[in-house]
Write a protein that holds these residues in place. Structure first.
Motif, PDB file in Angstrom:
ATOM      1  N   PRO A  96       0.828  -1.212   0.000  1.00 25.63           N
ATOM      2  CA  PRO A  96       0.000   0.000   0.000  1.00 25.63           C
ATOM      3  C   PRO A  96       0.865   1.265   0.000  1.00 25.63           C
ATOM      4  CG  PRO A  96      -0.629  -1.542   1.769  1.00 25.63           C
ATOM      5  CD  PRO A  96       0.718  -1.963   1.256  1.00 25.63           C
ATOM      6  N   VAL A  97       0.463   2.244  -0.797  1.00 26.13           N
ATOM      7  CA  VAL A  97       1.124   3.549  -0.834  1.00 26.13           C
ATOM      8  C   VAL A  97       0.070   4.602  -0.507  1.00 26.13           C
ATOM      9  CG1 VAL A  97       2.439   5.193  -2.217  1.00 26.13           C
ATOM     10  CG2 VAL A  97       2.744   2.733  -2.588  1.00 26.13           C
ATOM     11  N   CYS A  98       0.291   5.313   0.595  1.00 27.18           N
ATOM     12  CA  CYS A  98      -0.712   6.266   1.084  1.00 27.18           C
ATOM     13  C   CYS A  98      -0.200   7.694   0.960  1.00 27.18           C
ATOM     14  CB  CYS A  98      -1.040   5.974   2.548  1.00 27.18           C
ATOM     15  SG  CYS A  98      -1.666   4.306   2.835  1.00 27.18           S
ATOM     16  N   MET A  99      -1.013   8.567   0.388  1.00 24.19           N
ATOM     17  CA  MET A  99      -0.663   9.983   0.282  1.00 24.19           C
ATOM     18  C   MET A  99      -1.693  10.810   1.037  1.00 24.19           C
ATOM     19  SD  MET A  99       0.194  12.320  -3.079  1.00 24.19           S
ATOM     20  CE  MET A  99      -1.398  12.082  -3.867  1.00 24.19           C
ATOM     21  N   SER A 100      -1.226  11.790   1.789  1.00 24.63           N
ATOM     22  CA  SER A 100      -2.130  12.673   2.521  1.00 24.63           C
ATOM     23  C   SER A 100      -3.047  13.411   1.545  1.00 24.63           C
ATOM     24  CB  SER A 100      -1.341  13.655   3.380  1.00 24.63           C
ATOM     25  OG  SER A 100      -0.471  14.446   2.578  1.00 24.63           O
ATOM     26  N   THR A 101      -4.144  13.892   2.061  1.00 29.44           N
ATOM     27  CA  THR A 101      -5.162  14.526   1.226  1.00 29.44           C
ATOM     28  C   THR A 101      -4.634  15.798   0.556  1.00 29.44           C
ATOM     29  OG1 THR A 101      -6.929  13.648   2.630  1.00 29.44           O
ATOM     30  CG2 THR A 101      -7.463  15.550   1.230  1.00 29.44           C
ATOM     31  N   TYR A 143       2.527  14.283   2.556  1.00 30.55           N
ATOM     32  CA  TYR A 143       3.168  13.071   3.069  1.00 30.55           C
ATOM     33  C   TYR A 143       2.808  11.883   2.188  1.00 30.55           C
ATOM     34  CZ  TYR A 143       4.201  15.575   7.410  1.00 30.55           C
ATOM     35  OH  TYR A 143       4.677  16.474   8.333  1.00 30.55           O
ATOM     36  N   ILE A 144       3.824  11.113   1.831  1.00 27.62           N
ATOM     37  CA  ILE A 144       3.625   9.860   1.102  1.00 27.62           C
ATOM     38  C   ILE A 144       4.321   8.757   1.876  1.00 27.62           C
ATOM     39  CG2 ILE A 144       3.920   8.611  -1.060  1.00 27.62           C
ATOM     40  CD1 ILE A 144       4.101  11.264  -2.515  1.00 27.62           C
ATOM     41  N   ASP A 145       3.577   7.733   2.227  1.00 23.39           N
ATOM     42  CA  ASP A 145       4.123   6.646   3.035  1.00 23.39           C
ATOM     43  C   ASP A 145       3.904   5.314   2.325  1.00 23.39           C
ATOM     44  OD1 ASP A 145       5.266   5.237   5.104  1.00 23.39           O
ATOM     45  OD2 ASP A 145       3.508   5.325   6.410  1.00 23.39           O
ATOM     46  N   MET A 146       5.000   4.616   2.043  1.00 24.47           N
ATOM     47  CA  MET A 146       4.932   3.277   1.463  1.00 24.47           C
ATOM     48  C   MET A 146       4.950   2.282   2.622  1.00 24.47           C
ATOM     49  SD  MET A 146       7.425   1.534  -1.419  1.00 24.47           S
ATOM     50  CE  MET A 146       6.903   2.689  -2.696  1.00 24.47           C
ATOM     51  N   LEU A 147       3.846   1.569   2.803  1.00 29.05           N
ATOM     52  CA  LEU A 147       3.686   0.689   3.956  1.00 29.05           C
ATOM     53  C   LEU A 147       4.353  -0.665   3.730  1.00 29.05           C
ATOM     54  CD1 LEU A 147      -0.064   1.406   4.831  1.00 29.05           C
ATOM     55  CD2 LEU A 147       1.977   2.727   5.420  1.00 29.05           C
ATOM     56  N   ALA A 148       4.348  -1.460   4.760  1.00 30.87           N
ATOM     57  CA  ALA A 148       4.937  -2.796   4.681  1.00 30.87           C
ATOM     58  C   ALA A 148       4.154  -3.669   3.697  1.00 30.87           C
ATOM     59  CB  ALA A 148       4.945  -3.450   6.062  1.00 30.87           C
ATOM     60  N   PRO A 149       4.826  -4.564   2.987  1.00 32.09           N
ATOM     61  CA  PRO A 149       4.135  -5.471   2.073  1.00 32.09           C
ATOM     62  C   PRO A 149       3.096  -6.313   2.813  1.00 32.09           C
ATOM     63  CG  PRO A 149       6.516  -5.559   1.745  1.00 32.09           C
ATOM     64  CD  PRO A 149       6.291  -4.771   2.992  1.00 32.09           C
ATOM     65  N   GLN A 150       1.981  -6.531   2.161  1.00 37.83           N
ATOM     66  CA  GLN A 150       0.892  -7.319   2.730  1.00 37.83           C
ATOM     67  C   GLN A 150       0.762  -8.631   1.955  1.00 37.83           C
ATOM     68  OE1 GLN A 150      -1.071  -6.212   5.435  1.00 37.83           O
ATOM     69  NE2 GLN A 150       0.474  -4.588   5.530  1.00 37.83           N
ATOM     70  N   ALA A 169     -10.299 -12.200  -3.349  1.00 37.03           N
ATOM     71  CA  ALA A 169      -9.771 -10.869  -3.647  1.00 37.03           C
ATOM     72  C   ALA A 169     -10.592  -9.771  -2.977  1.00 37.03           C
ATOM     73  CB  ALA A 169      -9.735 -10.649  -5.163  1.00 37.03           C
ATOM     74  N   ARG A 170     -11.914  -9.941  -2.900  1.00 46.80           N
ATOM     75  CA  ARG A 170     -12.772  -8.915  -2.285  1.00 46.80           C
ATOM     76  C   ARG A 170     -12.428  -8.723  -0.815  1.00 46.80           C
ATOM     77  NH1 ARG A 170     -14.303  -4.578  -3.218  1.00 46.80           N
ATOM     78  NH2 ARG A 170     -15.127  -5.299  -5.217  1.00 46.80           N
ATOM     79  N   GLU A 171     -12.195  -9.820  -0.114  1.00 43.46           N
ATOM     80  CA  GLU A 171     -11.846  -9.720   1.314  1.00 43.46           C
ATOM     81  C   GLU A 171     -10.499  -9.017   1.492  1.00 43.46           C
ATOM     82  OE1 GLU A 171     -14.935 -12.734   0.891  1.00 43.46           O
ATOM     83  OE2 GLU A 171     -13.045 -12.400  -0.139  1.00 43.46           O
ATOM     84  N   HIS A 172      -9.548  -9.337   0.636  1.00 45.05           N
ATOM     85  CA  HIS A 172      -8.249  -8.658   0.708  1.00 45.05           C
ATOM     86  C   HIS A 172      -8.402  -7.164   0.401  1.00 45.05           C
ATOM     87  CE1 HIS A 172      -5.735 -12.082   1.505  1.00 45.05           C
ATOM     88  NE2 HIS A 172      -6.163 -12.741   0.440  1.00 45.05           N
ATOM     89  N   ALA A 173      -9.214  -6.842  -0.593  1.00 46.25           N
ATOM     90  CA  ALA A 173      -9.436  -5.446  -0.948  1.00 46.25           C
ATOM     91  C   ALA A 173     -10.022  -4.676   0.230  1.00 46.25           C
ATOM     92  CB  ALA A 173     -10.365  -5.350  -2.161  1.00 46.25           C
ATOM     93  N   THR A 174     -10.972  -5.273   0.916  1.00 46.88           N
ATOM     94  CA  THR A 174     -11.603  -4.621   2.067  1.00 46.88           C
ATOM     95  C   THR A 174     -10.604  -4.413   3.200  1.00 46.88           C
ATOM     96  OG1 THR A 174     -13.746  -5.601   1.506  1.00 46.88           O
ATOM     97  CG2 THR A 174     -13.459  -4.813   3.768  1.00 46.88           C
ATOM     98  N   ILE A 176      -6.689  -0.547   6.090  1.00 45.00           N
ATOM     99  CA  ILE A 176      -5.322  -0.185   6.487  1.00 45.00           C
ATOM    100  C   ILE A 176      -4.937   1.171   5.895  1.00 45.00           C
ATOM    101  CG2 ILE A 176      -2.877  -0.788   6.183  1.00 45.00           C
ATOM    102  CD1 ILE A 176      -3.743  -3.746   6.297  1.00 45.00           C
ATOM    103  N   MET A 177      -5.231   1.354   4.609  1.00 42.14           N
ATOM    104  CA  MET A 177      -4.854   2.601   3.938  1.00 42.14           C
ATOM    105  C   MET A 177      -5.673   3.783   4.449  1.00 42.14           C
ATOM    106  SD  MET A 177      -4.133   1.315   0.006  1.00 42.14           S
ATOM    107  CE  MET A 177      -3.762   2.984  -0.548  1.00 42.14           C
TER     108      MET A 177
END
Length: 237
Positions: free
Chosen positions: A176-181, A197-204, A212-217, A222-223
């Motif tokens: 996951p790669v998260c960027m602030s609003t 802020y841009i944060d590259m999170l730990a691999p999941q 796939a739907r459960e993983h997406a949720t 997390i993001m």
């Protein structure tokens, strides 16, 4: 006046980047690192928007090898922010219509990105399968926007499942790669537009016994939580 100057500089930058990028791609068409090289050019333009990028990466994300990177997609300014964290050996998945944008579309295709026909479900599924094959056979990573469209201030939209099917089929983790609003925080007529802020999170890792739907949720949750934290950091500055 400042806004006009910025728009002219950005337009000139995009034109020159496309020209030099196309020359690069003609010498090395579809090379494994074309996307990373061109993305680094675009990411360097964040300063022109009057923003400072603060980038963090989980140590495990730097060593995870091939993966599917998923990022939140907010507005047209993303082209000058998120590319700053696109890793080596990574291509992106974009809509087929991008191919017809003069200069940029040809650069997008020749640099090795993957085009998907979202209007045709069977072709889209075939593209996802092709993406998984590229990950397995060439050791590539794939960058995707699981929301499927820009959010324009509506928060993190529900995820589509394509990115997670790709990761499951290829047997690789999702990063996951998260960027602030950034919605309504960038004004072209203002010198200083603050920090992004841009944060590259730990691999999941993805459990293949789960759909796939459960993983997406799960990864959406997390993001969303991390983006809320990043927005709080922005407000504290």
């Amino acid at each position: 006046m400042l806004a006009i100057i910025r728009i002219l500089i950005m337009a000139l930058f995009i034109l020159l980047s496309c020209i030099f990028g196309l020359l690069l791609c003609l010498v090395k068409p579809f090379h494994i690192n074309n996307v990373h090289i061109v993305a680094s050019w675009f990411g360097s333009m964040a300063n022109m928007l009057g923003v400072k990028l603060v980038i963090t990466r989980d140590p495990d994300a730097l060593e995870c090898g091939p993966a599917v990177y998923v990022a939140n997609h907010q507005n047209n300014y993303d082209i000058f922010t998120l590319p700053a964290v696109v890793p080596k050996n990574c291509v992106s998945l974009g809509k087929k219509s991008l191919k017809w944008i003069p200069f940029f579309g040809q650069l997008y295709w020749l640099s090795g990105n993957i085009l998907i026909d979202r209007g045709n479900r069977s072709k889209a599924a075939g593209t996802i399968s092709k993406s998984a094959d590229k990950i397995r056979q060439k050791g590539l990573s794939v960058w995707m926007f699981p929301e499927g469209t820009r959010s324009y201030g509506r928060g993190l939209l529900p995820f589509k499942t394509g990115a997670f099917h790709t990761a499951l089929n290829a047997g690789v983790p999702v990063v996951p790669v998260c960027m602030s609003t950034t919605h309504k925080t960038i004004k072209l007529n203002r010198w200083d537009n603050g920090i992004i802020y841009i944060d590259m999170l730990a691999p999941q890792p993805l459990d293949k016994t789960i759909g796939a739907r459960e993983h997406a949720t799960r990864i959406h949750s997390i993001m969303a939580a991390r983006i809320t934290e990043l927005d709080a950091q922005v407000r504290e500055k």
